[in-house]
Design an enzyme around this catalytic site. Structure first.
Site, short mmCIF file in Angstrom:
data_model
loop_
_atom_site.label_atom_id
_atom_site.label_comp_id
_atom_site.label_asym_id
_atom_site.label_seq_id
_atom_site.Cartn_x
_atom_site.Cartn_y
_atom_site.Cartn_z
N HIS A 394 0.80 -1.23 0.00
CA HIS A 394 0.00 0.00 0.00
C HIS A 394 0.82 1.28 0.00
O HIS A 394 0.25 2.36 -0.02
CB HIS A 394 -0.93 0.03 1.21
CG HIS A 394 -2.16 -0.81 1.05
ND1 HIS A 394 -3.29 -0.35 0.40
CD2 HIS A 394 -2.44 -2.07 1.43
CE1 HIS A 394 -4.21 -1.30 0.41
NE2 HIS A 394 -3.71 -2.36 1.01
N LYS A 585 -8.64 14.17 3.71
CA LYS A 585 -7.79 12.98 3.77
C LYS A 585 -6.89 13.17 4.99
O LYS A 585 -6.88 14.24 5.61
CB LYS A 585 -6.96 12.81 2.50
CG LYS A 585 -6.20 14.07 2.08
CD LYS A 585 -5.53 13.89 0.74
CE LYS A 585 -6.49 13.94 -0.43
NZ LYS A 585 -6.51 12.75 -1.24
N ARG A 586 -6.12 12.14 5.35
CA ARG A 586 -5.20 12.32 6.46
C ARG A 586 -4.25 13.49 6.19
O ARG A 586 -3.87 13.73 5.04
CB ARG A 586 -4.39 11.03 6.70
CG ARG A 586 -5.17 9.93 7.40
CD ARG A 586 -5.67 10.34 8.77
NE ARG A 586 -4.61 10.37 9.77
CZ ARG A 586 -4.43 9.42 10.69
NH1 ARG A 586 -5.24 8.37 10.75
NH2 ARG A 586 -3.46 9.53 11.57
N LYS A 591 0.78 14.60 1.06
CA LYS A 591 -0.53 14.89 0.48
C LYS A 591 -0.70 16.38 0.18
O LYS A 591 -1.65 16.80 -0.46
CB LYS A 591 -1.64 14.40 1.41
CG LYS A 591 -1.68 12.87 1.54
CD LYS A 591 -2.76 12.40 2.51
CE LYS A 591 -2.67 10.92 2.82
NZ LYS A 591 -3.18 10.07 1.73
N THR A 693 -8.54 6.48 -2.76
CA THR A 693 -9.91 6.04 -3.07
C THR A 693 -10.89 7.19 -2.90
O THR A 693 -11.95 7.20 -3.50
CB THR A 693 -10.34 4.87 -2.17
OG1 THR A 693 -10.04 5.17 -0.81
CG2 THR A 693 -9.64 3.58 -2.57
N LYS A 697 -14.36 8.44 -5.07
CA LYS A 697 -15.66 8.78 -4.48
C LYS A 697 -16.14 10.14 -4.97
O LYS A 697 -17.31 10.31 -5.30
CB LYS A 697 -15.54 8.75 -2.95
CG LYS A 697 -15.33 7.36 -2.38
CD LYS A 697 -14.81 7.38 -0.95
CE LYS A 697 -14.27 6.00 -0.57
NZ LYS A 697 -13.49 6.02 0.68
#
Length: 854
Positions: A394, A585-586, A591, A693, A697
């Protein structure tokens, strides 16, 4: 003008058209009354909201149980291959509404709860009325349910989507994990800082689980290893009991209900009994808690490895209990009356999927069982183990890869360390034969990392001990083969595969966005819910004015609803006609929430400079949790809230720009914000996000993506057409070239005036006037090449603002995106896992419902 339909009414509309509503309403009413009767405390005659929720949950669960039992009977009769999905995280969220959708119960439940219900309790005739007496609606009842937050983010939520798809595709599949007493922490924001609160999700009980003490299993730790002529024994161990709790997982309208089994740690009754004789009884009882700490709390780290003994205990605990269960179930269905071992060799029909390296100990544990307990030879046991296990990677981030100190292994799991050493010896012998004299390659490929503190590389163990290794998006799988695990790919290229992630359309469309689900169903029918590839049929409506209008209206309704939610929950007023620009998101440097912050500041400065220009109004929402020990991530949250304080209170800016931090982002909040979003921010540095993911969505729910060519964004651009996404920034090769050249943040800072201004504002205290140096540490962050993509990002955001003013063209691009979502169903992903890794064939066959003749 007629009042707009609620989400509940929209789902009922879908029901009326054959998507739901076949159960007997009278039976549901009776069951609801019965459960309400027994839920009430004896000395009161007024039902609370929670009483109604539990009565409804138990009523719905009744409809699961018969199907659950019949599913297991069906599997034992057909005796298929079984797949076991091992994961330390299952981020399930809420269950009630999802179950009603999958069982087609929403219509009937609505009827049963909205009408006045009567029951006799003691000497009182009590009138239960959800709508009249308490003014409740179904949504209020659903809000009584706690999120099952047994995961950190993408990895755990993916596992939840996969369980839904495995049941929907009729696979004999079981999810195995830990029943954490405390899930991912609840996030509060106090004075702009994240504060963690314990998530006591079980405090009111969990109506969806069933304890199964008859399947309790012992798990051993510590001790020593004895080598005797008759075999190897692991002795003088400390025993913890693993108590299973089963949760039903219904497939979509096929009457199949699979099982998620979560283990809870229990101390054995005979703990420390010797202490009683010397007066230490109370302390012995108190020490019992130490044993049970194994399942107490989820480690709150996402993409970061924490090498604590308790974490390794958790990883072994779930693996040891699960493998005992797997072999018990296998023997129950496969062995002849004599229990001949030949059955194990010839009829072994078990697949184990390792969700990242967290359950990697399944490999040495299965070897231990087969060699020490079942007395198989090493070669036979190894053949079975490799055929059984498959590994999903992952992440490629070095800080996330698990490397456990050998000393810790030696103390906690001495037998497993011996087995890993032997696996490594044989593995290195093979590599040495293939590459004679290449000592550097042996060092790189060893399962045991030498130098300083000796460590076991768990990813290497997974690759060597599995027959299949997969990444979770094509670009990620290519990076694994080309760089991170290149040595292993060179030796065993046939092992390496790609399985691009997916999401379940049941939860992430039908349940959370029934208005959009209905608009789509009106055009192409309902079968797309089982076969998302049918969405491509929407392309023929891309120029249909009525369809364009319907899609735009659904989005606006969702935005209005979310604006109301924000006002109710957070006392924040926003402009529902502004663009909803969302990054949830985290919180993590890679990110790049910081890049988003730089855009906000740039936009703010531009509006201040030209206040009379016709700016596209934006509400920028950022949400996500920071790991409690991750200082930089916590500073990023503080920066976002500090920027919001300045921007939101500037009268010159007004409602043309607002900045909202979405507190306590979790599955339930995602289900509200994703359908309302116009723009989805997927802006990680190329080559760092394995898949994502959330990006899928947003795409399915009619948001346009601004993103880098990273993770699944690449395939989203392929499916919808790159012209229908806002792609910017460096590609993976550009990032590699920049790394080679050397990334100089100051070069960009000095060259780009707007960037310099924004950075100076952050570092100079413009957003923290009380503490001018507060953000100095992060203002020149260069670990994730934020500045290198700044210019392209700002220009891309200008294109976004320009297009948003043209509602029709924006919506046509949205339709292209929705139509391109077919690939990103977890049904497609699981179908590929089944056929290409597990050797199983998915089935859309429906089994008979409990009340149907068999």
């Amino acid at each position: 003008m007629s009042k707009p339909l609620t989400d509940q009414e929209k789902r009922k509309q879908i029901s009326v058209r054959g998507l739901a509503g076949v159960e007997n309403v009278a039976d549901l009413k009776t069951n609801f009354n019965r459960h309400l009767h027994f839920t009430l405390v004896k000395d009161r005659n007024v039902a609370t909201k929670r009483d109604y929720y539990f009565a409804l949950a138990h009523t719905v669960r009744d409809h699961l149980v018969g199907r659950w039992i019949r599913t297991q009977q069906h599997y034992y009769e057909k005796d298929p291959k079984r797949v076991y999905y091992l994961s330390l995280e299952f981020y399930m969220g809420r269950t009630l509404q999802n179950t009603m959708v999958n069982l087609a119960l929403e219509n009937a439940c609505d009827e049963a709860t909205y009408q006045r219900l009567h029951t006799f309790l003691g000497f009182f005739l009590i009138s239960y009325s959800v709508s009249s007496q308490l003014g409740l609606d179904m949504e209020e009842l659903q809000d009584m349910e706690e999120d099952a937050g047994l995961g950190n983010g993408g990895l755990g939520r993916l596992a939840a989507c996969f369980l839904d798809s495995m049941a929907t595709l009729g696979l004999a599949a079981y999810g195995y994990g830990i029943r954490y007493e405390f899930g991912i922490f609840n996030q509060k924001v106090v004075n702009g800082w994240q504060v963690e609160e314990a998530d006591d999700w079980l405090r009111y009980g969990n109506p969806w689980e069933k304890a199964r003490p008859e399947y309790m299993r012992p798990v051993h730790f510590y001790g020593r290893v004895e080598h005797n002529p008759d075999g190897v024994k692991w002795v003088d161990t400390q025993v913890i009991l693993a108590l299973p709790y089963d949760t039903p997982v219904p497939g979509y309208r096929n009457n199949i209900v699979n099982t998620m089994r979560l283990w809870s740690a229990k101390a054995p009754c005979e703990f420390h009994l010797k202490d009683f004789n010397v007066g230490g009884y109370i302390q012995a009882v108190l020490d019992k808690n130490l044993a049970e700490n194994i399942s107490r709390v989820l480690y709150p780290n996402d993409n970061f490895f924490e090498g604590k003994e308790l974490r390794l205990k958790q990883e072994y605990f779930v693996v040891a209990a699960t493998l005992q269960d797997i072999i018990r179930r296998f023997k129950a269905s496969k062995f002849d009356s004599s229990g001949a071992l030949s059955f194990m060799l010839t009829h072994w029909t078990v697949a184990i999927q390792l969700n990242d390296t967290h359950p990697a100990l399944a490999i040495p544990e299965l070897m231990r069982i087969l060699i020490d307990d079942e007395k198989l030879t090493w070669d036979t046991a190894w053949d079975i183990t490799v055929r059984t296990c498959a590994y999903t990677n992952h992440t490629v981030l070095p800080e996330a890869l698990e490397r456990w100190p050998v000393d810790l292994f030696q103390n906690l799991l001495p037998r497993h360390l011996e087995i890993i050493y032997e696996v490594n010896r044989r593995h290195l012998e093979r590599i040495s034969a293939l590459y004679p004299g290449d000592h550097d390659r042996l060092r790189r490929m060893s399962l045991v990392e030498e130098g300083g503190q000796k460590k076991i590389n768990m990813a290497h163990l997974c690759i060597v001990g599995s027959h299949a290794v997969n990444g979770v998006a094509q670009i990620h799988s290519d990076i694994i083969k080309d760089t991170v695990f290149k040595d292993f790919y060179d030796v065993d290229p046939q092992k390496f595969q790609n399985k691009t992630n997916g999401i379940t359309p049941r939860r992430w469309l039908v349940m959370c966005n029934p208005g959009l689900a209905e608009v789509i169903a009106e055009r192409i029918g309902e079968d797309y819910i089982r076969d998302l590839s049918q969405l491509k049929s929407l392309l023929k409506f891309v120029d249909d004015d009525a369809f364009i209008r319907d899609i735009a209206n659904v989005k606006q309704e969702n935005k209005l609803k979310f604006a109301v939610h924000l006002e109710e929950q957070f006392k924040v007023k926003i402009n529902p006609n502004s663009m909803f620009d969302v990054q949830v998101k985290r919180i993590h440097e890679y990110k790049r929430q910081l890049l988003n912050c730089l855009h906000i500041i740039t936009l703010y400065n531009r509006i201040k400079k030209e206040p009379n220009k016709a700016w596209t109004p934006r509400t920028i929402m950022i949400g996500g949790k920071a790991a409690p020990g991750y200082h930089t991530a916590k500073m990023i949250i503080k920066l976002i809230t500090a920027i919001g304080e300045v921007v939101n209170n500037d009268s010159v800016v007004g409602d043309r720009l607002k900045v909202i931090f979405l507190e306590n982002y979790r599955v339930t909040l995602a289900e509200k914000v994703i359908p309302a979003a116009d723009l989805s921010e997927q802006i990680s540095t190329a080559g760092t996000e394995a898949s994502g993911t959330g990006n899928m969505k947003f795409m399915l729910n009619g948001a346009l993506t601004i993103g880098t060519m990273d993770g699944a964004n690449v395939e989203m651009a392929e499916e919808a057409g790159e012209e229908n996404l806002f792609i910017f920034g460096m590609r993976v090769k550009d990032v590699e070239a920049l790394d080679k050249k050397g990334y100089d943040a100051l070069e960009y800072y000095n060259r780009i005036p707007e960037l310099k201004q924004a950075v100076d504002q952050i570092s100079g205290g413009f957003f923290s006037p009380g503490e001018p140096d507060q953000f100095k540490d992060i203002s020149l962050s260069h670990t994730v090449t934020v500045f290198a993509d700044y210019e392209d990002y700002i220009q891309c955001q200008e294109k976004v603002s320009a297009l948003y003013k043209n509602t029709k063209e924006w919506t046509k691009m949205v339709i292209h995106n929705i139509a391109g979502c077919g690939k990103f169903s977890s049904d497609r992903t699981i179908g590929q896992y089944a056929r290409e890794i597990w050797g199983m064939e998915p089935s859309l066959e429906k089994i008979a419902a409990p009340d149907d003749p068999r």
